[in-house]
Write an enzyme that holds these catalytic residues in place. Sequence first.
Site, PDB file in Angstrom:
ATOM      1  N   HIS A 153       7.318  -3.488   0.945  1.00  0.00           N
ATOM      2  CA  HIS A 153       7.990  -2.667   2.089  1.00  0.00           C
ATOM      3  C   HIS A 153       7.037  -1.644   2.509  1.00  0.00           C
ATOM      4  O   HIS A 153       6.234  -1.085   1.812  1.00  0.00           O
ATOM      5  CB  HIS A 153       9.417  -2.172   1.710  1.00  0.00           C
ATOM      6  CG  HIS A 153      10.210  -1.869   2.601  1.00  0.00           C
ATOM      7  ND1 HIS A 153      10.123  -0.820   3.640  1.00  0.00           N
ATOM      8  CD2 HIS A 153      11.128  -2.745   3.173  1.00  0.00           C
ATOM      9  CE1 HIS A 153      11.001  -0.896   4.630  1.00  0.00           C
ATOM     10  NE2 HIS A 153      11.705  -1.921   4.265  1.00  0.00           N
ATOM     11  N   HIS A 154       6.997  -1.388   3.946  1.00  0.00           N
ATOM     12  CA  HIS A 154       6.258  -0.533   4.443  1.00  0.00           C
ATOM     13  C   HIS A 154       6.387   0.993   4.178  1.00  0.00           C
ATOM     14  O   HIS A 154       5.596   1.668   4.110  1.00  0.00           O
ATOM     15  CB  HIS A 154       6.164  -0.541   6.005  1.00  0.00           C
ATOM     16  CG  HIS A 154       4.779  -0.596   6.635  1.00  0.00           C
ATOM     17  ND1 HIS A 154       4.007   0.749   6.235  1.00  0.00           N
ATOM     18  CD2 HIS A 154       4.087  -1.098   7.745  1.00  0.00           C
ATOM     19  CE1 HIS A 154       2.929   0.540   7.215  1.00  0.00           C
ATOM     20  NE2 HIS A 154       2.913  -0.269   7.953  1.00  0.00           N
ATOM     21  N   ALA A 155       7.561   1.059   3.568  1.00  0.00           N
ATOM     22  CA  ALA A 155       8.248   2.272   3.113  1.00  0.00           C
ATOM     23  C   ALA A 155       7.185   3.074   1.925  1.00  0.00           C
ATOM     24  O   ALA A 155       7.255   4.300   1.621  1.00  0.00           O
ATOM     25  CB  ALA A 155       9.734   2.255   2.934  1.00  0.00           C
ATOM     26  N   ASN A 160       2.869   6.398   3.498  1.00  0.00           N
ATOM     27  CA  ASN A 160       2.415   6.270   5.097  1.00  0.00           C
ATOM     28  C   ASN A 160       1.784   7.411   5.506  1.00  0.00           C
ATOM     29  O   ASN A 160       2.396   8.522   5.587  1.00  0.00           O
ATOM     30  CB  ASN A 160       3.600   5.613   5.882  1.00  0.00           C
ATOM     31  CG  ASN A 160       3.895   4.260   5.471  1.00  0.00           C
ATOM     32  OD1 ASN A 160       3.445   3.429   5.936  1.00  0.00           O
ATOM     33  ND2 ASN A 160       4.794   4.230   4.698  1.00  0.00           N
TER      34      ASN A 160
END
Length: 478
Positions: A146-148, A318
């Site tokens: 997941h990008h989180a 991120n």
Amino acid sequence: MGRRGSHAMQPLSGADAQFLYAETRTQHYHTIKALVIDPADSRQPLDFETFKKQFAGFSGVVPVFHWQLVLAPLNLAHPFWSWREELDLDYHIRRAAVLSPGGEREFCEVISEIASTGLERDRPLFQTWWVEGLAGGRLAYVVKLHHALADGLSSAQLLLDATQEGPDDDLRPPALRVEGPEPLSTRARQLVESLRFDVQLALGTPRFVARLLRFVAIGSWRALARKGRPASPYSAPITRFNQVLTPHRWFANVDLPMAELKRVRRVFGCTLNDVYVAVCAGAIRRYLELRGELPELSLTAALPVSIRTPEQQRTYGNRLSSWFVSIATDLADPVERLQAIQRNTRAARESWEVKDRHLQHDAMEYGYLYRGWMRLATALGRRFSGRPTFNVVISNVRGTPVPLYTAGTRIESMYPMSGLVPGQGLNLTVISYMGRMDFGFAVDPDLVPDAWELAEGIPRAFADLQAAAQVERGTAGE
């Protein structure tokens, strides 16, 4: 890399949490890395059950595989990560087979299916697929994260941590430790932590507002005063890529030799990233031109840029900003296109360097306010301009020039697949590995029905630049 830190819970940053808030049935926010190996010279047994049992070794050096999402009480703050010791390996470690003859297209069909469904949030946000049946007896590991949890740079670092630089090396935790969460605490403790976050955010608001006003009054003026100006949001033409997304994703890949890319860079005196963007632009131009859909205006690309400090290189999450760059698809000549992109990326860089590059990242801490503002700004921008914010995302992730190994077997290739953002059905991401640039195309097949035609345009566009570079060398008497 430490498995646990000193805090009972680790709050997500606003930038990380945005990928959770914006996720829907049709809008997935995970990324994929596909690693292809040839088990013929493996020094260890390679079968699915053995891999599944050995996974504990991987998760020991990649702590995010144990990070469980926990919502804040009453949504008073961003969610938290807590530590989950036991993993449901039947969910996290999956198996798939490529259809005969096991070529690149059949392999990419499997990746496309994996990418078309989201990750369940009641367990750590990742899956790893063991994919067999590739031509020549090869295997692949397909990691879905997941990008989180990680952006492109940190997910590439994750892979470096989970692999070895030699066939006989053991998995060892990196020298630098990354703090992580401890097991789930009580709801009362979560409530206290959430309220503490809100108080700290409120106390920091005056300073943030001052930064925002300074950005508007000084940063924008200095950027506009320069000779070159970067592309603006909502200056992009409407294309087939810029429609409402469906849940479906499709993947295609291709690679180019790094040495040849660098040779073109030297001839034209630009950056390697300029050459990469120009190759992508040439492939996109050809794709639209063949369909009679090439706009008179140049397409605009969003180029993700890392804002990590040297001290943050080994952290997850991120830390990104973006450049908006016109990619000169309105120019037929490949050299003119490359030179225009060189000017445009330089203008974007100069504008970015005089601005507060962390402002947007920090603004995301104001969760509901930030999301509301972005929705309003997007709606107004599209309403009055009639155009998308930008057309495509073009991303360049630095990998490693040296071969990596897993279970004593060399990784032959490493292909990335990034997520799509609302209204943009095309993402081109490249990662450098072992003397190549490995391209990954992520598309919504309802908007881009033939990803392979786009992928095939990459070597064609690069051949045009190579031919022009050869002429340029001959003219210069080289």
